[in-house]
Write a protein that holds these residues in place. Structure first.
Motif, PDB file in Angstrom:
ATOM      1  N   PRO A  24      22.560  47.473  36.537  1.00  0.00           N
ATOM      2  CA  PRO A  24      22.395  48.331  35.170  1.00  0.00           C
ATOM      3  C   PRO A  24      23.350  49.360  35.001  1.00  0.00           C
ATOM      4  O   PRO A  24      23.689  49.858  33.761  1.00  0.00           O
ATOM      5  CB  PRO A  24      20.800  48.911  35.331  1.00  0.00           C
ATOM      6  N   GLY A  25      24.145  49.803  36.072  1.00  0.00           N
ATOM      7  CA  GLY A  25      25.179  50.959  35.892  1.00  0.00           C
ATOM      8  C   GLY A  25      26.509  50.376  35.248  1.00  0.00           C
ATOM      9  O   GLY A  25      27.186  51.423  34.976  1.00  0.00           O
ATOM     10  N   VAL A  26      26.815  49.157  35.091  1.00  0.00           N
ATOM     11  CA  VAL A  26      28.136  48.937  34.399  1.00  0.00           C
ATOM     12  C   VAL A  26      27.976  48.824  33.109  1.00  0.00           C
ATOM     13  O   VAL A  26      26.915  48.558  32.519  1.00  0.00           O
ATOM     14  CB  VAL A  26      28.597  47.197  34.986  1.00  0.00           C
ATOM     15  N   ILE A  27      28.655  49.584  32.425  1.00  0.00           N
ATOM     16  CA  ILE A  27      29.182  49.674  31.114  1.00  0.00           C
ATOM     17  C   ILE A  27      29.092  48.432  30.283  1.00  0.00           C
ATOM     18  O   ILE A  27      29.937  47.714  30.897  1.00  0.00           O
ATOM     19  CB  ILE A  27      30.596  50.685  30.588  1.00  0.00           C
ATOM     20  N   ASN A  28      28.272  48.218  29.498  1.00  0.00           N
ATOM     21  CA  ASN A  28      28.014  46.972  28.592  1.00  0.00           C
ATOM     22  C   ASN A  28      29.490  46.486  28.276  1.00  0.00           C
ATOM     23  O   ASN A  28      29.711  45.238  28.168  1.00  0.00           O
ATOM     24  CB  ASN A  28      27.267  47.233  27.290  1.00  0.00           C
ATOM     25  N   THR A  29      30.371  47.077  27.476  1.00  0.00           N
ATOM     26  CA  THR A  29      31.819  46.740  27.143  1.00  0.00           C
ATOM     27  C   THR A  29      32.507  46.328  28.264  1.00  0.00           C
ATOM     28  O   THR A  29      33.023  44.820  28.450  1.00  0.00           O
ATOM     29  CB  THR A  29      32.546  47.676  26.364  1.00  0.00           C
ATOM     30  N   THR A  30      32.320  46.827  29.481  1.00  0.00           N
ATOM     31  CA  THR A  30      33.208  46.441  30.676  1.00  0.00           C
ATOM     32  C   THR A  30      32.416  45.012  31.276  1.00  0.00           C
ATOM     33  O   THR A  30      33.108  44.012  31.592  1.00  0.00           O
ATOM     34  CB  THR A  30      33.058  47.475  31.897  1.00  0.00           C
ATOM     35  N   ARG A  31      31.220  45.157  31.173  1.00  0.00           N
ATOM     36  CA  ARG A  31      30.309  43.934  31.770  1.00  0.00           C
ATOM     37  C   ARG A  31      30.789  42.740  30.697  1.00  0.00           C
ATOM     38  O   ARG A  31      30.957  41.451  31.157  1.00  0.00           O
ATOM     39  CB  ARG A  31      28.823  44.114  31.691  1.00  0.00           C
ATOM     40  N   GLU A  32      30.893  42.734  29.369  1.00  0.00           N
ATOM     41  CA  GLU A  32      30.995  41.556  28.552  1.00  0.00           C
ATOM     42  C   GLU A  32      32.498  41.117  28.660  1.00  0.00           C
ATOM     43  O   GLU A  32      32.591  39.958  28.684  1.00  0.00           O
ATOM     44  CB  GLU A  32      30.604  41.976  27.060  1.00  0.00           C
ATOM     45  N   ASN A  33      33.245  41.979  28.937  1.00  0.00           N
ATOM     46  CA  ASN A  33      34.679  41.706  29.118  1.00  0.00           C
ATOM     47  C   ASN A  33      34.910  40.908  30.523  1.00  0.00           C
ATOM     48  O   ASN A  33      35.606  39.944  30.483  1.00  0.00           O
ATOM     49  CB  ASN A  33      35.621  42.988  29.017  1.00  0.00           C
ATOM     50  N   LEU A  34      34.357  41.132  31.595  1.00  0.00           N
ATOM     51  CA  LEU A  34      34.076  40.699  32.816  1.00  0.00           C
ATOM     52  C   LEU A  34      33.623  39.274  32.759  1.00  0.00           C
ATOM     53  O   LEU A  34      34.102  38.311  33.339  1.00  0.00           O
ATOM     54  CB  LEU A  34      33.859  41.427  34.008  1.00  0.00           C
ATOM     55  N   PHE A  35      32.415  39.322  32.115  1.00  0.00           N
ATOM     56  CA  PHE A  35      32.040  38.047  31.818  1.00  0.00           C
ATOM     57  C   PHE A  35      32.671  36.974  31.259  1.00  0.00           C
ATOM     58  O   PHE A  35      32.983  35.827  31.652  1.00  0.00           O
ATOM     59  CB  PHE A  35      30.619  38.086  30.821  1.00  0.00           C
ATOM     60  N   SER A  36      33.576  37.508  30.136  1.00  0.00           N
ATOM     61  CA  SER A  36      34.315  36.612  29.499  1.00  0.00           C
ATOM     62  C   SER A  36      35.702  35.968  30.254  1.00  0.00           C
ATOM     63  O   SER A  36      35.828  34.879  30.353  1.00  0.00           O
ATOM     64  CB  SER A  36      35.074  37.290  28.052  1.00  0.00           C
ATOM     65  N   LEU A  37      35.919  36.957  31.107  1.00  0.00           N
ATOM     66  CA  LEU A  37      37.013  36.553  32.224  1.00  0.00           C
ATOM     67  C   LEU A  37      36.650  35.685  33.215  1.00  0.00           C
ATOM     68  O   LEU A  37      37.341  34.627  33.522  1.00  0.00           O
ATOM     69  CB  LEU A  37      37.534  37.709  32.702  1.00  0.00           C
ATOM     70  N   ILE A  38      35.328  35.602  33.754  1.00  0.00           N
ATOM     71  CA  ILE A  38      34.784  35.050  34.653  1.00  0.00           C
ATOM     72  C   ILE A  38      34.529  33.679  33.893  1.00  0.00           C
ATOM     73  O   ILE A  38      34.925  32.459  34.723  1.00  0.00           O
ATOM     74  CB  ILE A  38      33.460  35.579  35.056  1.00  0.00           C
ATOM     75  N   ASP A  39      33.887  33.410  32.682  1.00  0.00           N
ATOM     76  CA  ASP A  39      33.769  32.363  32.232  1.00  0.00           C
ATOM     77  C   ASP A  39      34.914  31.542  31.983  1.00  0.00           C
ATOM     78  O   ASP A  39      34.988  30.009  32.243  1.00  0.00           O
ATOM     79  CB  ASP A  39      32.980  32.587  30.936  1.00  0.00           C
ATOM     80  N   ASN A  40      36.106  32.329  31.619  1.00  0.00           N
ATOM     81  CA  ASN A  40      37.264  31.551  31.396  1.00  0.00           C
ATOM     82  C   ASN A  40      37.680  30.954  32.756  1.00  0.00           C
ATOM     83  O   ASN A  40      38.331  29.870  32.829  1.00  0.00           O
ATOM     84  CB  ASN A  40      38.262  32.526  30.982  1.00  0.00           C
ATOM     85  N   GLU A  41      37.776  31.482  33.778  1.00  0.00           N
ATOM     86  CA  GLU A  41      38.209  31.077  35.256  1.00  0.00           C
ATOM     87  C   GLU A  41      37.147  30.091  35.457  1.00  0.00           C
ATOM     88  O   GLU A  41      37.802  29.038  35.922  1.00  0.00           O
ATOM     89  CB  GLU A  41      37.848  32.228  36.397  1.00  0.00           C
ATOM     90  N   ILE A  42      35.853  30.023  35.367  1.00  0.00           N
ATOM     91  CA  ILE A  42      35.204  28.987  35.555  1.00  0.00           C
ATOM     92  C   ILE A  42      35.529  27.683  35.137  1.00  0.00           C
ATOM     93  O   ILE A  42      35.552  26.722  35.364  1.00  0.00           O
ATOM     94  CB  ILE A  42      33.625  29.377  35.538  1.00  0.00           C
ATOM     95  N   SER A  43      35.876  27.892  33.768  1.00  0.00           N
ATOM     96  CA  SER A  43      36.152  26.693  32.991  1.00  0.00           C
ATOM     97  C   SER A  43      37.406  25.922  33.339  1.00  0.00           C
ATOM     98  O   SER A  43      37.598  24.878  33.447  1.00  0.00           O
ATOM     99  CB  SER A  43      36.294  26.752  31.283  1.00  0.00           C
ATOM    100  N   ILE A  44      38.423  27.114  33.835  1.00  0.00           N
ATOM    101  CA  ILE A  44      39.849  26.526  34.367  1.00  0.00           C
ATOM    102  C   ILE A  44      39.691  25.897  35.677  1.00  0.00           C
ATOM    103  O   ILE A  44      40.054  24.629  36.040  1.00  0.00           O
ATOM    104  CB  ILE A  44      40.614  27.757  34.686  1.00  0.00           C
ATOM    105  N   TYR A  45      38.695  26.217  36.546  1.00  0.00           N
ATOM    106  CA  TYR A  45      38.357  25.599  37.800  1.00  0.00           C
ATOM    107  C   TYR A  45      37.411  24.304  37.476  1.00  0.00           C
ATOM    108  O   TYR A  45      37.945  23.102  37.994  1.00  0.00           O
ATOM    109  CB  TYR A  45      37.416  26.258  38.631  1.00  0.00           C
TER     110      TYR A  45
END
Length: 185
Positions: A24-45
């Motif tokens: 809960p301590g991660v800022i929402n915009t940071t969390r959403e940005n990292l989610f997007s990057l993680i999802d992109n990496e997962i799709s690449i793999y």
């Protein structure tokens, strides 16, 4: 073997995504940005897994392996960013709770001071000291984030920079714990 490597990386990225979501301590915009990057990496793999499965020769597999190794440089950078932000989130959450306690104590001290019941100077000094510890915690946290922001995918010293950021986050947490100890006393 290459498919298993991709699957292991996907599983690790998914686990990081889950840890990030639960923090809960991660800022929402940071969390959403990292989610997007993680999802992109997962799709690449996932795409890479499909590509490896359709490889026709050993040369194709060697080329696919080299692609995955190059992609992992990017993934490693993201992993370090996510892990640091998870640490930041935990420390921020703990610090926010301490700040709330200090604010409540200051409000109570104001009531006591207004009533003129007791001397509150020692307690006010202690709360100021606790506030200073929380401020130092923020400085250490910002230092850790600055270190991670300097990382590049082709950096040779990613691990040492990440370890430096983690040391800084450890110091940030120590300051919060010191503030907590002051408030308890």
């Amino acid at each position: 073997m290459l498919i298993e490597r991709d699957s292991a990386t996907i599983a690790y990225l998914t686990a990081l995504r889950r840890k990030l979501r639960e923090n809960p301590g991660v800022i929402n915009t940071t969390r959403e940005n990292l989610f997007s990057l993680i999802d992109n990496e997962i799709s690449i793999y996932n795409l890479h897994k499909a590509k490896v499965a359709s490889a026709g020769s050993l040369d194709d597999l060697a080329e696919d392996s080299a692609e995955a190794a190059a992609q992992f440089q990017q993934s490693e950078l993201l992993i370090y960013q996510v892990l640091t932000n998870i640490s930041v989130g935990h420390t921020s959450s703990f610090r926010a709770r301490e700040k709330d306690i200090i604010t409540a104590l200051r409000t109570k001290l104001t009531e006591i001071k207004t009533a003129g019941d007791k001397k509150v100077d020692p307690v006010e000094r202690a709360l100021t000291e606790a506030d200073d510890k929380l401020s130092r915690s923020i400085e250490k946290e910002q230092g850790a984030l600055a270190l991670i922001a300097k990382l590049k995918a082709n950096s040779k010293d990613k691990l040492s920079v990440f370890n430096g950021a983690q040391r800084s986050m450890g110091e940030a947490l120590s300051y919060v714990k010191e503030a907590n100890s002051i408030v308890k006393d």
